[in-house]
Design a protein around this motif. Structure first.
Motif, mmCIF file in Angstrom:
data_model
loop_
_atom_site.group_PDB
_atom_site.id
_atom_site.type_symbol
_atom_site.label_atom_id
_atom_site.label_comp_id
_atom_site.label_asym_id
_atom_site.label_seq_id
_atom_site.Cartn_x
_atom_site.Cartn_y
_atom_site.Cartn_z
ATOM 1 N N LEU A 128 32.587 37.768 43.692
ATOM 2 C CA LEU A 128 34.043 37.752 43.629
ATOM 3 C C LEU A 128 34.619 37.761 45.042
ATOM 4 C CD1 LEU A 128 36.663 37.909 41.965
ATOM 5 C CD2 LEU A 128 36.427 40.401 41.997
ATOM 6 N N ARG A 129 35.280 36.675 45.414
ATOM 7 C CA ARG A 129 35.823 36.549 46.770
ATOM 8 C C ARG A 129 37.227 37.136 46.888
ATOM 9 N NH1 ARG A 129 31.335 36.029 47.491
ATOM 10 N NH2 ARG A 129 30.158 34.279 48.378
ATOM 11 N N ARG A 130 38.036 36.991 45.838
ATOM 12 C CA ARG A 130 39.411 37.468 45.925
ATOM 13 C C ARG A 130 40.012 37.517 44.525
ATOM 14 N NH1 ARG A 130 42.892 34.282 50.133
ATOM 15 N NH2 ARG A 130 41.355 35.288 51.499
ATOM 16 N N VAL A 131 40.904 38.460 44.328
ATOM 17 C CA VAL A 131 41.718 38.504 43.122
ATOM 18 C C VAL A 131 43.125 38.049 43.494
ATOM 19 C CG1 VAL A 131 42.684 39.944 41.285
ATOM 20 C CG2 VAL A 131 40.376 40.398 42.135
ATOM 21 N N LEU A 132 43.614 37.046 42.794
ATOM 22 C CA LEU A 132 45.002 36.637 42.956
ATOM 23 C C LEU A 132 45.838 37.443 41.972
ATOM 24 C CD1 LEU A 132 44.698 32.745 43.263
ATOM 25 C CD2 LEU A 132 44.670 34.465 45.086
ATOM 26 N N VAL A 133 46.722 38.269 42.497
ATOM 27 C CA VAL A 133 47.570 39.107 41.654
ATOM 28 C C VAL A 133 48.913 38.408 41.502
ATOM 29 C CG1 VAL A 133 48.581 41.388 41.332
ATOM 30 C CG2 VAL A 133 46.394 41.162 42.523
ATOM 31 N N LEU A 134 49.188 37.938 40.307
ATOM 32 C CA LEU A 134 50.399 37.175 40.061
ATOM 33 C C LEU A 134 51.560 38.112 39.732
ATOM 34 C CD1 LEU A 134 48.203 35.054 40.028
ATOM 35 C CD2 LEU A 134 49.283 34.008 38.039
#
Length: 220
Positions: A128-134
């Protein structure tokens, strides 16, 4: 609402945008729907996960990025996504559509199950490189958003805030939300410094987000 764009100059960013276009123009295939942690796909490609409150527009953004209207299911009913949905993009990157947090028209026991699965996923997924938090541009960061960000901070999970539904907000109000969001993120250790602004309806910010995801994928 202009930033350094991953620290690249104008020519480098233009090249990244083109590579991002090529990446998302390639095949994007459904891999797995994961209701329990034991059914996760094996570690393989870099992964980017999409998180956010229920009905914030996660599935719509995935569809806009990939140029496909039906890749991720969309619904006006909060809580429709009830598992981790994995999509393989051009044999380069896995996109992960996560269940929405906050309000959901399902039993509390089911919400608790989702949370356990997501907690385990976030804690142990080395790809997991990044979580995009919308975050909905009309509302900005709410208390339950901040609670999720604190979880990411404590677990050292890299995340980036992406404002959605920018077409629903007047320009002045959008700028204020963007500035307020950046200020609230400034001292959070796991937060990416750039806050992106998008609209799945008009395409605003989609090319820039594709470029950022290409750069993440290129890290291997």
């Amino acid at each position: 609402m202009s930033e350094g764009r991953e620290g690249l100059n104008a020519a480098e960013w233009a090249a990244a945008r083109e590579e991002g276009r090529k990446l998302f123009a390639g095949p994007c295939d459904f891999v797995a729907a994961v209701p329990t942690i034991d059914r996760l796909p094996p570690f393989s490609l870099p992964e980017v996960a999409f998180a956010g409150r229920s009905n914030v527009g996660k599935s719509s953004l995935v569809n806009a990025l990939t140029g496909r209207n039906t890749l991720a299911r969309t619904s006006n009913t909060p809580g429709r996504t009830q598992q981790l949905n994995f999509f393989e993009l051009n044999k380069t990157l896995l996109l992960v559509d996560m269940p929405g947090y906050g309000y959901a028209a399902v039993p509390k026991t089911e919400i608790a199950r989702w949370k356990r699965v997501m907690d385990q996923y976030l804690s142990g997924r080395v790809t997991l490189r990044r979580v995009l938090v919308l975050i909905d541009s009309r509302h900005g960061l709410k208390e339950n958003d901040l609670e999720e960000l604190t979880i990411f901070d404590h677990r050292a999970v890299s995340y980036q805030v992406v404002l959605t539904k920018a077409d629903k907000v007047k320009p002045g109000a959008l700028t204020r939300v963007w500035e307020e969001t950046k200020a609230k993120l400034a001292k959070r250790p796991a937060s990416h410094p750039e806050v992106m602004v998008t609209s799945s309806e008009t395409g605003q910010g989609i090319e820039d987000l594709r470029a950022s995801l290409h750069l993440l994928a290129s890290l291997g």
